[in-house]
Design a protein around this motif. Sequence first.
Motif, mmCIF file in Angstrom:
data_model
loop_
_atom_site.group_PDB
_atom_site.id
_atom_site.type_symbol
_atom_site.label_atom_id
_atom_site.label_comp_id
_atom_site.label_asym_id
_atom_site.label_seq_id
_atom_site.Cartn_x
_atom_site.Cartn_y
_atom_site.Cartn_z
ATOM 1 N N CYS A 310 -39.759 -44.816 -47.491
ATOM 2 C CA CYS A 310 -40.452 -44.247 -48.040
ATOM 3 C C CYS A 310 -41.766 -45.256 -48.534
ATOM 4 O O CYS A 310 -42.407 -44.786 -48.987
ATOM 5 N N ALA A 311 -41.013 -46.693 -48.499
ATOM 6 C CA ALA A 311 -42.050 -47.245 -49.018
ATOM 7 C C ALA A 311 -43.088 -48.109 -48.132
ATOM 8 O O ALA A 311 -44.438 -47.887 -48.148
ATOM 9 N N TYR A 313 -43.903 -45.296 -45.307
ATOM 10 C CA TYR A 313 -44.739 -44.108 -44.895
ATOM 11 C C TYR A 313 -44.903 -43.757 -46.221
ATOM 12 O O TYR A 313 -44.353 -43.181 -47.385
ATOM 13 N N PRO A 314 -45.412 -42.716 -46.062
ATOM 14 C CA PRO A 314 -45.899 -41.591 -47.045
ATOM 15 C C PRO A 314 -45.557 -40.628 -47.383
ATOM 16 O O PRO A 314 -45.782 -38.975 -47.062
ATOM 17 N N VAL A 315 -44.084 -40.539 -47.501
ATOM 18 C CA VAL A 315 -43.559 -39.297 -47.523
ATOM 19 C C VAL A 315 -43.381 -38.584 -48.965
ATOM 20 O O VAL A 315 -43.960 -39.403 -49.833
ATOM 21 N N VAL A 316 -43.897 -37.172 -49.442
ATOM 22 C CA VAL A 316 -44.320 -36.634 -50.297
ATOM 23 C C VAL A 316 -42.698 -36.185 -51.181
ATOM 24 O O VAL A 316 -43.008 -35.309 -51.965
ATOM 25 N N SER A 317 -41.594 -35.380 -49.643
ATOM 26 C CA SER A 317 -41.002 -34.950 -49.836
ATOM 27 C C SER A 317 -39.657 -34.663 -49.037
ATOM 28 O O SER A 317 -40.008 -35.150 -48.258
ATOM 29 N N LEU A 318 -38.329 -34.923 -50.032
ATOM 30 C CA LEU A 318 -37.288 -34.907 -48.900
ATOM 31 C C LEU A 318 -36.491 -34.146 -49.006
ATOM 32 O O LEU A 318 -35.941 -33.874 -50.731
#
Length: 463
Positions: A310-311, A313-318
């Motif tokens: 998450c740090a 890559y631009p992860v917005v939802s898990l």
Amino acid sequence: MGTPWRELTFVELETDDGLCGVGEVRMVNKTDTLLACLRELGERYVLGSDPFDTELLAQRFQWQEYGRVGEVAQSALAAFDTACWDLKGKALGVPVWRLLGGALRRRVPAYANGWYRTERDPSAVAELAAGVVARGYRALKTNPFGAAVAELTSAELRVAVAIVAAVRERVGDDAQLMVERHGRFVPSAAVRIAHALEEYAPEWLEEPTPPYHAGSLRQVRAHTALPLATGERAHTFADLREIVEEGLADVVQADLTHFGGITGLHKLAGWTAPYDRLLAPHNVCGPVALDREARSYTPDAWIDRLAQRCARYPVVSLEDPLAEDDWSGWRAAYERLERGRQLLGNDLFVTDPDRLARGIAERCANAVLVKPNQTGTVSGTARVVEQARAAKLATVVSARSGESEDHWIADLAVGWGGDQIKIGSTTRSERTAKWNRLLEIESDPHVASSYAGAAGLPGGRAR
């Protein structure tokens, strides 16, 4: 399971005390043949056996069967063997690598493959190669030979060399460049190609000649000092004996899923080491073969890995980052990962009011996936939506109804005031129906609804 250009076959073995081990095999062809072999030899040798007896299992497949062992039998053995090793690890509460001698290294080099799908134009391929290096890869493999088989005309060779030259110039001298040949050339053509590519310093030439004739590889070995790699279509030690003992290849690429599994590949590693052969196991499989170690992580270690991703890559939802009954793991994940992104419970909640109430009370997630087919009624699903909204959890409306699904799920999502709708791949007709219906609703002047995009996620925007 069908995937591009190959099929993945998964095997589950369940013990009498409830443990389940998973194995996997990739077959480019002959999947139905493999399934028949799994059924026949599974009933004969696997059912009722002890999963810790992997040596005995291999002996049964390779010696008690009168016919010669080959690709299909060794692949079936690999599926069962891998599942047995999975069971060993689960029974002992340790990852498989600990059972194989422990950690030798913490990082394993990886190279990019399959990135060069474009026209056979040097500048086009070089542009793709630059993108691969920009993503962090320090090694990449290419196949510049198009559809050539057996021989290569002078014009075709010039194009292939120009592609390799353009890639080398674009990625620089420090990047490792492997050249794939898929065993398609006769020895004379393979030698000619090797001489033409020497100035570009390939890390290795892969399968320069067909894999069934060590004599052909011997001719190539005698005429080039470039490293040679082969072995992905080897299935037994006999297939590799001359190659290893005579030094005909520098890199052995046996495929775990076609070489008898973890047991077979572990033995191969021990055998090749005294001959100073490098081992680069071939692998074009799926989640079990590629990321088996992830399933042995502790929740804290897995959350650490997710936090790192998450740090970076631009992860917005898990969605469902942990097992559905790991409530303590979900709480820890919420504390570390929730800020600025969506933590979505699907299997955690299964559209069940009681599970959702527990998740709300324990602060396990900030979003819930709601499926009408899980509650069995639209009214029951609507109550879950209201329950989530009252607790200020985002609602993601979805359904799994196969090809019969129409656009009604889009109407429900909008009618309930859902925060999002899960569409999935628009290459499937029922999912395209949802998308088209959303466009219709948005264009209706009587409906106060519009596409929110990233603003609909927790935090208000994509990070």
